[in-house]
Design a protein around this motif. Structure first.
Motif, short mmCIF file in Angstrom:
data_model
loop_
_atom_site.label_atom_id
_atom_site.label_comp_id
_atom_site.label_asym_id
_atom_site.label_seq_id
_atom_site.Cartn_x
_atom_site.Cartn_y
_atom_site.Cartn_z
N SER A 113 0.85 -1.19 0.00
CA SER A 113 0.00 0.00 0.00
C SER A 113 0.88 1.23 0.00
O SER A 113 2.11 1.14 0.08
CB SER A 113 -0.91 0.01 1.24
OG SER A 113 -0.14 0.30 2.40
N LEU A 114 0.24 2.39 -0.06
CA LEU A 114 0.99 3.65 -0.02
C LEU A 114 1.59 3.90 1.36
O LEU A 114 2.38 4.82 1.53
CB LEU A 114 0.07 4.82 -0.41
CG LEU A 114 -0.49 4.75 -1.84
CD1 LEU A 114 -1.45 5.91 -2.08
CD2 LEU A 114 0.63 4.76 -2.87
N LYS A 115 1.23 3.06 2.34
CA LYS A 115 1.81 3.18 3.68
C LYS A 115 3.16 2.48 3.80
O LYS A 115 3.91 2.73 4.73
CB LYS A 115 0.86 2.60 4.74
CG LYS A 115 -0.45 3.36 4.89
CD LYS A 115 -1.32 2.71 5.95
CE LYS A 115 -2.63 3.46 6.12
NZ LYS A 115 -3.50 2.80 7.16
N ASN A 116 3.45 1.58 2.84
CA ASN A 116 4.70 0.83 2.96
C ASN A 116 5.50 0.74 1.67
O ASN A 116 6.37 -0.12 1.53
CB ASN A 116 4.43 -0.57 3.52
CG ASN A 116 3.38 -1.34 2.73
OD1 ASN A 116 3.37 -1.29 1.51
ND2 ASN A 116 2.51 -2.06 3.44
N ALA A 117 5.22 1.64 0.74
CA ALA A 117 5.99 1.66 -0.51
C ALA A 117 5.79 3.00 -1.21
O ALA A 117 4.76 3.65 -1.06
CB ALA A 117 5.56 0.52 -1.43
N VAL A 118 6.80 3.37 -1.98
CA VAL A 118 6.65 4.47 -2.92
C VAL A 118 6.07 3.88 -4.21
O VAL A 118 6.64 2.94 -4.77
CB VAL A 118 8.00 5.14 -3.23
CG1 VAL A 118 7.82 6.23 -4.29
CG2 VAL A 118 8.61 5.72 -1.96
N GLU A 126 2.57 12.28 0.28
CA GLU A 126 3.71 12.92 0.95
C GLU A 126 4.93 13.03 0.06
O GLU A 126 5.92 13.69 0.42
CB GLU A 126 4.07 12.14 2.23
CG GLU A 126 4.78 10.82 2.01
CD GLU A 126 3.86 9.65 1.71
OE1 GLU A 126 4.33 8.51 1.76
OE2 GLU A 126 2.66 9.89 1.43
N GLY A 127 4.89 12.40 -1.12
CA GLY A 127 6.03 12.47 -2.03
C GLY A 127 7.20 11.64 -1.54
O GLY A 127 7.04 10.69 -0.76
#
Length: 257
Positions: free
Chosen positions: A208-213, A224-225
């Motif tokens: 997810s966007l919580k654990n990967a760019v 957050e970029g």
């Protein structure tokens, strides 16, 4: 600085598994000298101990997986990188799932956990792997080599046909200070089209966007970029440090990939 180290106290954490998408419980315990880093699957009978050793590598697709006697533990590279970065030689890692929790996709959470409990020196010296002559391997467009050097150095060059990544090169002379300041917070990265394909195949279910760019065809889609402009090549170095630790001892030499 050449004495072996372990952690002072037990560490417990629980977080999502990158590929299973399920919560993974992990406990890290101190270990005696020369024990190395050992993984134990507590959800399987027999408490099989899997040493973090290159001879126990079972797979390197999407993550580094180690195994023994039918038991495997995957996505070990970020935790191994944190151990190496903080100078930890000996520890027992117990997990109740077939993978290490992904945390935020970097090694920073593991570094924080290790710093919270602290490390302690043990009464035996580390063995060191000293590179005496050049050695290299190639695989398609990829190349890795070791050159003699008085210190552990890393030079990494990546080239992706994506407008945000492109070509990035980074050099570092390894130390715990440099690792913590410049490397450990770099997150793993992937492309949206690949994530969708993998999840359709039952893989990366916890991604997810919580654990990967994550990047689409044009940009980073995380709100957050990036944490730094060269986060991509720094994460490759983070992974390399974890994977190279499977040699079982600190390296004195220059790694170029």
């Amino acid at each position: 600085m050449f004495l072996q180290r372990t952690i002072k106290n037990e560490i417990n954490c629980r977080n999502i598994g990158l590929h299973s998408g399920r919560k993974v419980g992990m406990t890290i315990k101190p270990a005696s000298v020369d024990e190395g880093i050992v993984f134990i699957r507590k959800d399987l009978p027999g408490n099989i101990s899997i040493k973090a050793d290159f001879q126990n590598v079972r797979d390197t697709i999407l993550a580094t997986t180690v195994g023994l006697n039918g038991a495997t533990v995957s996505t070990v590279e970020h935790l191994l990188s944190a151990f190496c970065g903080m100078g930890v030689d000996n520890a027992v890692v117990e997990v109740d799932a077939p993978e290490i929790p992904i945390m935020d996709g970097s090694a920073l959470p593991f570094v924080k956990l290790l710093k919270d409990v602290g490390t302690e020196m043990q009464n035996k010296c580390k063995k060191l792997l000293v590179i005496l002559k050049p050695i290299s391997v190639t695989d398609g467009d990829g190349k890795a080599m070791f050159l003699p050097s008085p210190k552990f150095k890393i030079t990494y060059d990546i080239d992706f046909g994506h407008p945000v990544i492109g070509r990035q090169t980074y050099d570092m002379t390894f130390s715990d200070v440099v690792y913590e300041r410049d490397i450990c917070a770099a997150r793993t990265f992937g492309f949206l089209k690949d994530v969708e394909y993998l999840q359709a195949k039952g893989l990366a279910l916890g991604g997810s966007l919580k654990n990967a760019v994550v990047l689409d065809d044009h940009k980073v889609i995380n709100k957050e970029g990036l944490r730094c402009d060269d986060e991509f090549v720094k994460h490759k170095i983070l992974d390399a440090i974890g994977d190279l630790s499977l040699l079982g001892m600190p390296i004195i030499g220059h790694f170029i990939a």
